[in-house]
Design an enzyme around this catalytic site. Structure first.
Site, short mmCIF file in Angstrom:
data_model
loop_
_atom_site.label_atom_id
_atom_site.label_comp_id
_atom_site.label_asym_id
_atom_site.label_seq_id
_atom_site.Cartn_x
_atom_site.Cartn_y
_atom_site.Cartn_z
N HIS A 6 43.06 5.63 42.49
CA HIS A 6 43.66 6.95 42.68
C HIS A 6 44.01 7.58 41.33
O HIS A 6 45.17 7.50 40.89
CB HIS A 6 44.92 6.85 43.56
CG HIS A 6 44.61 6.76 45.02
ND1 HIS A 6 44.35 7.88 45.79
CD2 HIS A 6 44.48 5.69 45.84
CE1 HIS A 6 44.09 7.50 47.04
NE2 HIS A 6 44.17 6.18 47.09
N CYS A 9 38.78 7.22 46.45
CA CYS A 9 39.20 6.24 47.47
C CYS A 9 38.43 6.43 48.79
O CYS A 9 37.23 6.18 48.83
CB CYS A 9 40.71 6.27 47.67
SG CYS A 9 41.32 4.78 48.49
N GLU A 45 44.53 10.59 40.57
CA GLU A 45 45.54 11.67 40.66
C GLU A 45 46.95 11.11 40.55
O GLU A 45 47.85 11.77 40.04
CB GLU A 45 45.35 12.49 41.96
CG GLU A 45 45.92 11.89 43.24
CD GLU A 45 45.12 10.69 43.79
OE1 GLU A 45 44.09 10.32 43.19
OE2 GLU A 45 45.56 10.13 44.81
#
Ligand SMILES: [Mn+2]
Length: 236
Positions: free
Chosen positions: A212, A110, A214
């Protein structure tokens, strides 16, 4: 031995207005799930210290955060650009420069992806929704709405294609994106509205993703594990 992965965090004020290090836990657990040992690099104005802190890193993770100051890519800040912090930018640009010069593998997520792009001479849309006349799929507009998903289409023969094939659904919580790619960056994934969602360096082990990954790593969902495993593998 498991590789050490340095995580470059970001800074912001906490709920008491005190400048703080910010790092969502999902980043460290994703590194652990992929077989690495995460450690957090604190904000510093002392770049020599930063070199020392990164010395033991086998790989580097650049995380999300606020917007990058447009002056870094030669533009004036427009109304729709979000909050920026030049000191934060300086620390993160330095961390990336050190990682690149020592050829450490980098996964940039990001804001991290935008930072790498700018560091390599690329530019950003300060706000995709106001700067592009074409209809945009929902990328969330900076509202950080969880669960905003869209497909990305992956370039054949990219490293990303080896991991995920030609298409994958990702989350989306950004209002900026890469406009012109930096030197030696190959665009590897686009949303169907043309927004650049991933890139990789032609020669160095540097991967950029706009989404994202994660946050796509939960107890039940492991779709993005290969991305983190690749960072660990390159760092081993
Ligand atoms: Mn998106």
């Amino acid at each position: 031995m498991k590789p050490f992965i340095a995580i470059v965090c970001y800074t912001d004020e906490n709920q008491h207005g005190i400048p703080s290090h910010i790092l969502p836990i999902a980043y460290t657990t994703a590194i652990e799930a992929a077989g690495g040992i995460p450690y957090i690099i604190p904000f510093t104005r002392q770049i020599e210290q930063l070199s020392a802190m990164l010395q033991i890193a086998h790989g580097v993770l650049l995380t999300g955060g606020i917007d990058i100051a447009p002056q870094h890519y030669g533009e004036k800040k427009r109304d729709r650009c979000g909050r920026t912090n030049c000191e934060l930018d300086a620390y993160q640009f330095a961390a990336f420069r050190i990682a690149r010069e020592s050829k450490k593998p980098v996964l940039a997520i990001c804001r991290g992806a935008q930072l790498v792009n700018v560091a390599l001479g690329g530019t950003l849309y300060q706000d995709i929704f106001s700067e592009l006349s074409t209809p945009l799929h929902c990328h969330s507009g900076g509202e950080c709405i969880p669960g905003v998903d869209h497909k990305v289409f992956i370039e054949p023969e990219s490293k990303l294609h080896h991991l995920f094939g030609s298409t994958i659904t990702v989350n989306s919580r950004h209002h900026q994106a890469i406009k012109t790619p930096g030197k030696d960056l190959l665009i590897t994934a686009l949303a169907s509205d043309g927004i650049i969602e991933a890139a990789e360096h032609r020669e160095l082990p540097i991967t950029l993703v706009q989404w994202h990954p994660e946050l796509m790593m939960s107890v039940t969902e492991k779709t993005m594990l290969p991305l983190f495993k690749t960072l660990i593998k390159c760092s081993s």
